[in-house]
Design a protein around this motif. Structure first.
Motif, PDB file in Angstrom:
ATOM      1  N   ARG A   1      12.851   2.675 -16.189  1.00 41.11           N
ATOM      2  CA  ARG A   1      12.153   2.012 -15.087  1.00 41.11           C
ATOM      3  C   ARG A   1      12.605   2.640 -13.777  1.00 41.11           C
ATOM      4  O   ARG A   1      13.797   2.706 -13.486  1.00 41.11           O
ATOM      5  N   PHE A   2      11.636   3.096 -13.001  1.00 39.29           N
ATOM      6  CA  PHE A   2      11.909   3.599 -11.652  1.00 39.29           C
ATOM      7  C   PHE A   2      11.392   2.558 -10.661  1.00 39.29           C
ATOM      8  O   PHE A   2      10.206   2.237 -10.665  1.00 39.29           O
ATOM      9  N   SER A   3      12.292   2.023  -9.830  1.00 35.87           N
ATOM     10  CA  SER A   3      11.930   0.976  -8.884  1.00 35.87           C
ATOM     11  C   SER A   3      11.945   1.526  -7.462  1.00 35.87           C
ATOM     12  O   SER A   3      12.928   2.146  -7.046  1.00 35.87           O
TER      13      SER A   3
ATOM     14  N   VAL B   1       0.844  -1.212   0.000  1.00 32.67           N
ATOM     15  CA  VAL B   1       0.000   0.000   0.000  1.00 32.67           C
ATOM     16  C   VAL B   1       0.868   1.246   0.000  1.00 32.67           C
ATOM     17  O   VAL B   1       0.624   2.206  -0.743  1.00 32.67           O
ATOM     18  N   ARG B   2       1.907   1.244   0.829  1.00 31.06           N
ATOM     19  CA  ARG B   2       2.798   2.408   0.906  1.00 31.06           C
ATOM     20  C   ARG B   2       3.515   2.642  -0.419  1.00 31.06           C
ATOM     21  O   ARG B   2       3.580   3.772  -0.922  1.00 31.06           O
ATOM     22  N   LEU B   3       4.047   1.572  -1.013  1.00 27.87           N
ATOM     23  CA  LEU B   3       4.794   1.714  -2.258  1.00 27.87           C
ATOM     24  C   LEU B   3       3.901   2.113  -3.422  1.00 27.87           C
ATOM     25  O   LEU B   3       4.299   2.905  -4.285  1.00 27.87           O
ATOM     26  N   ALA B   4       2.684   1.558  -3.469  1.00 25.63           N
ATOM     27  CA  ALA B   4       1.764   1.927  -4.551  1.00 25.63           C
ATOM     28  C   ALA B   4       1.433   3.420  -4.491  1.00 25.63           C
ATOM     29  O   ALA B   4       1.368   4.099  -5.523  1.00 25.63           O
ATOM     30  N   ALA B   5       1.227   3.945  -3.284  1.00 28.47           N
ATOM     31  CA  ALA B   5       0.952   5.373  -3.134  1.00 28.47           C
ATOM     32  C   ALA B   5       2.156   6.204  -3.553  1.00 28.47           C
ATOM     33  O   ALA B   5       2.017   7.243  -4.223  1.00 28.47           O
ATOM     34  N   LEU B   6       3.346   5.758  -3.185  1.00 26.20           N
ATOM     35  CA  LEU B   6       4.567   6.458  -3.552  1.00 26.20           C
ATOM     36  C   LEU B   6       4.771   6.429  -5.064  1.00 26.20           C
ATOM     37  O   LEU B   6       5.122   7.450  -5.685  1.00 26.20           O
ATOM     38  N   ARG B   7       4.524   5.262  -5.667  1.00 27.24           N
ATOM     39  CA  ARG B   7       4.655   5.140  -7.123  1.00 27.24           C
ATOM     40  C   ARG B   7       3.652   6.025  -7.852  1.00 27.24           C
ATOM     41  O   ARG B   7       3.992   6.721  -8.822  1.00 27.24           O
ATOM     42  N   ASP B   8       2.398   6.011  -7.403  1.00 25.43           N
ATOM     43  CA  ASP B   8       1.374   6.833  -8.055  1.00 25.43           C
ATOM     44  C   ASP B   8       1.703   8.317  -7.935  1.00 25.43           C
ATOM     45  O   ASP B   8       1.451   9.101  -8.862  1.00 25.43           O
ATOM     46  N   ASP B   9       2.274   8.708  -6.797  1.00 28.08           N
ATOM     47  CA  ASP B   9       2.692  10.103  -6.621  1.00 28.08           C
ATOM     48  C   ASP B   9       3.816  10.444  -7.586  1.00 28.08           C
ATOM     49  O   ASP B   9       3.812  11.512  -8.219  1.00 28.08           O
TER      50      ASP B   9
ATOM     51  N   GLY C   1       5.716  -1.336  -6.745  1.00 26.69           N
ATOM     52  CA  GLY C   1       6.934  -0.532  -6.675  1.00 26.69           C
ATOM     53  C   GLY C   1       7.597  -0.185  -7.983  1.00 26.69           C
ATOM     54  O   GLY C   1       8.732   0.298  -7.985  1.00 26.69           O
ATOM     55  N   ILE C   2       6.935  -0.419  -9.128  1.00 26.47           N
ATOM     56  CA  ILE C   2       7.575  -0.148 -10.417  1.00 26.47           C
ATOM     57  C   ILE C   2       6.771   0.877 -11.217  1.00 26.47           C
ATOM     58  O   ILE C   2       5.563   0.734 -11.404  1.00 26.47           O
ATOM     59  N   ALA C   3       7.473   1.910 -11.682  1.00 31.64           N
ATOM     60  CA  ALA C   3       6.914   2.872 -12.634  1.00 31.64           C
ATOM     61  C   ALA C   3       7.782   2.824 -13.881  1.00 31.64           C
ATOM     62  O   ALA C   3       9.016   2.919 -13.792  1.00 31.64           O
ATOM     63  N   HIS C   4       7.160   2.654 -15.041  1.00 30.74           N
ATOM     64  CA  HIS C   4       7.906   2.565 -16.292  1.00 30.74           C
ATOM     65  C   HIS C   4       7.402   3.652 -17.233  1.00 30.74           C
ATOM     66  O   HIS C   4       6.231   3.649 -17.617  1.00 30.74           O
ATOM     67  N   LEU C   5       8.287   4.580 -17.582  1.00 32.81           N
ATOM     68  CA  LEU C   5       7.872   5.778 -18.305  1.00 32.81           C
ATOM     69  C   LEU C   5       8.720   5.990 -19.553  1.00 32.81           C
ATOM     70  O   LEU C   5       9.925   5.710 -19.566  1.00 32.81           O
ATOM     71  N   THR C   6       8.074   6.505 -20.601  1.00 34.94           N
ATOM     72  CA  THR C   6       8.753   6.859 -21.839  1.00 34.94           C
ATOM     73  C   THR C   6       8.817   8.372 -21.963  1.00 34.94           C
ATOM     74  O   THR C   6       7.814   9.067 -21.777  1.00 34.94           O
ATOM     75  N   PHE C   7      10.004   8.863 -22.301  1.00 36.46           N
ATOM     76  CA  PHE C   7      10.228  10.294 -22.490  1.00 36.46           C
ATOM     77  C   PHE C   7      10.545  10.533 -23.967  1.00 36.46           C
ATOM     78  O   PHE C   7      11.674  10.307 -24.407  1.00 36.46           O
ATOM     79  N   PRO C   8       9.551  10.948 -24.770  1.00 41.17           N
ATOM     80  CA  PRO C   8       9.761  11.126 -26.213  1.00 41.17           C
ATOM     81  C   PRO C   8      10.921  12.076 -26.513  1.00 41.17           C
ATOM     82  O   PRO C   8      11.123  13.078 -25.822  1.00 41.17           O
ATOM     83  N   GLY C   9      11.684  11.712 -27.542  1.00 40.16           N
ATOM     84  CA  GLY C   9      12.801  12.552 -27.964  1.00 40.16           C
ATOM     85  C   GLY C   9      14.075  12.338 -27.181  1.00 40.16           C
ATOM     86  O   GLY C   9      15.063  13.038 -27.396  1.00 40.16           O
ATOM     87  N   CYS C  10      14.061  11.372 -26.258  1.00 43.19           N
ATOM     88  CA  CYS C  10      15.242  11.106 -25.420  1.00 43.19           C
ATOM     89  C   CYS C  10      15.771   9.698 -25.664  1.00 43.19           C
ATOM     90  O   CYS C  10      15.029   8.807 -26.068  1.00 43.19           O
TER      91      CYS C  10
ATOM     92  N   CYS D   1      18.211   4.713 -11.708  1.00 49.50           N
ATOM     93  CA  CYS D   1      17.072   4.055 -12.361  1.00 49.50           C
ATOM     94  C   CYS D   1      17.638   3.111 -13.412  1.00 49.50           C
ATOM     95  O   CYS D   1      18.826   2.818 -13.410  1.00 49.50           O
ATOM     96  N   SER D   2      16.795   2.620 -14.312  1.00 49.70           N
ATOM     97  CA  SER D   2      17.235   1.595 -15.252  1.00 49.70           C
ATOM     98  C   SER D   2      16.525   1.755 -16.587  1.00 49.70           C
ATOM     99  O   SER D   2      15.399   2.248 -16.655  1.00 49.70           O
TER     100      SER D   2
END
Length: 384
Positions: free
Chosen positions: A346-348, A255-263, A289-298, A314-315
């Motif tokens: 990937r942010f873990s 619960v704690r990690l999901a809230a942190l990830r969503d933030d 605990g995992i957020a995976h994001l794409t940054f266009p142009g990078c 990160c990774s």
């Protein structure tokens, strides 16, 4: 390592007994091993006799894939097909490639949907093409890059409908979400100690009672004659201590990690408007605990190094693929184009992560993205 694991490890280091020996120090080591086996089995809802200790997740995956394939081929030579998801860890994918090249296996990669999940109907259709030729199926419980959770019990049920053994790599899942070997339906399950706060170089393969598995190593006949070699008693003790602690705190920590990830995700979206999230949406279908994001142009590698200079680690994918100049096979399998796949991170988040870590990321993410985009534009103009 968790404090509990360090304490168990250092306590066992003080006694150099070999758990396979009959003298007093050997018996003391054997007691530590068997009590640790019981503790790990209890944490994973398995029987102690189903726990086979290994040197980590990679060995466990190789033992499962090769050991099950060899055993099935020996019993039924017609079974030569191996079905694995297209988003597996390299420990699985490279093992099945070797089986194809050296053992005449026919390997089929199961397609995934846009979130990275293998659907049960997809598995059923692949098996149905020639059920009697399938030796085994392996689908990971939770993806290590994008965090998508698979319907393991449903997939195992599909395989069993056709009399096929089912393996799952649960390295990323244990300690993050509830994992029960008993309820999963899996015939074999991989787990690794260091993902739980245990020592690096320690793992286990859970194997159903009565399941025949050909060994990779031969020698003293330890671990049900499946994995010979002198047991690492301190590593076993630390592994069990870490797993017990991780599983006990999992409901609250998730619960704690999901809230942190969503933030983290919400604030990155507010700061970098064109960012794209990958994988399953927030909820039970995604690791907390995992957020995976794409940054266009990078380029992901540029982002990684720029963030690292600010103390943010990160990774661009799994650590085993680090340094390899190619886009994530997981994202490509999900239908993501190569350019977008190259610009993904990937942010873990784990037990040591806190709100201040998210604050630190948000303070630097936009300047880092802008710098990475300028570097990418210059590289494009210069032709390399």
């Amino acid at each position: 390592m968790r404090p509990e694991a360090v304490a168990a490890y250092t306590a066992a280091l003080a006694d150099g007994g070999n758990a396979s020996s009959l003298h007093a120090s050997g018996r003391r080591a054997r007691r530590v091993v068997e009590e640790s086996r019981e503790a790990l089995a209890a944490a994973l809802r398995a029987r102690p006799s189903e726990v086979v200790f290994t040197a980590g997740g990679t060995e466990s995956d190789n033992l499962a894939i090769k050991g099950l394939y060899w055993a099935r081929r020996a019993a039924e030579p017609r079974r030569h097909r191996v079905l694995v998801s297209a988003v597996e860890h390299r420990a699985i994918l490279d093992a099945v490639v070797w089986l194809a090249e050296a053992q005449d296996a026919q390997v089929e990669l199961l397609p995934v949907d846009s979130t990275g999940m293998v659907r049960p109907d997809v598995l059923a259709a692949a098996i149905a093409r020639d059920p009697d030729s399938v030796a085994l199926v392996s689908v990971m419980w939770a993806n290590n890059e994008v965090g998508t959770v698979s319907p393991v019990a449903e997939l195992a049920a599909v395989a069993h409908r056709y009399g096929i053994v089912f393996h799952t790599d649960a390295v990323q899942a244990v300690g993050s979400i509830p994992v029960s070997f008993e309820d999963s339906g899996a015939d074999a399950l991989t787990v690794s100690a260091h993902k739980l706060g245990g020592p690096i170089g320690m793992g286990a393969l859970l194997v159903r009672r009565g399941l025949v598995l050909a060994p990779l190593t031969h020698g003293g006949g330890q671990e049900r004659d499946v994995r010979s070699g002198t047991l690492d008693t301190p590593g076993v003790a630390a592994f069990a201590a870490a797993a017990s602690a991780a599983v006990a705190e999992q409901p609250v920590e998730a619960v704690r990690l999901a809230a942190l990830r969503d933030d983290l995700v919400a604030r990155v979206f507010a700061t970098v408007p064109d960012v794209v999230a990958n994988g399953a949406p927030s909820g039970p279908g995604r690791l907390p605990g995992i957020a995976h994001l794409t940054f266009p142009g990078c380029e992901g590698d540029s982002l990684l190094l720029l963030l690292d200079a600010h103390g943010i680690e990160c990774s661009t994918g799994s650590a085993c693929s680090a340094g390899v100049a190619r886009p994530s096979h997981v994202l490509l399998a999900m239908g993501v184009d190569e350019a977008r796949a190259r610009g993904s991170l990937r942010f873990s988040l784990g037990r040591t992560s806190a709100a201040g870590d998210v604050d630190a990321l948000i303070r630097v993410i936009m300047p880092v993205v802008n710098r990475a985009r300028r570097a990418g534009a210059l590289a494009g103009l210069s032709g390399g």
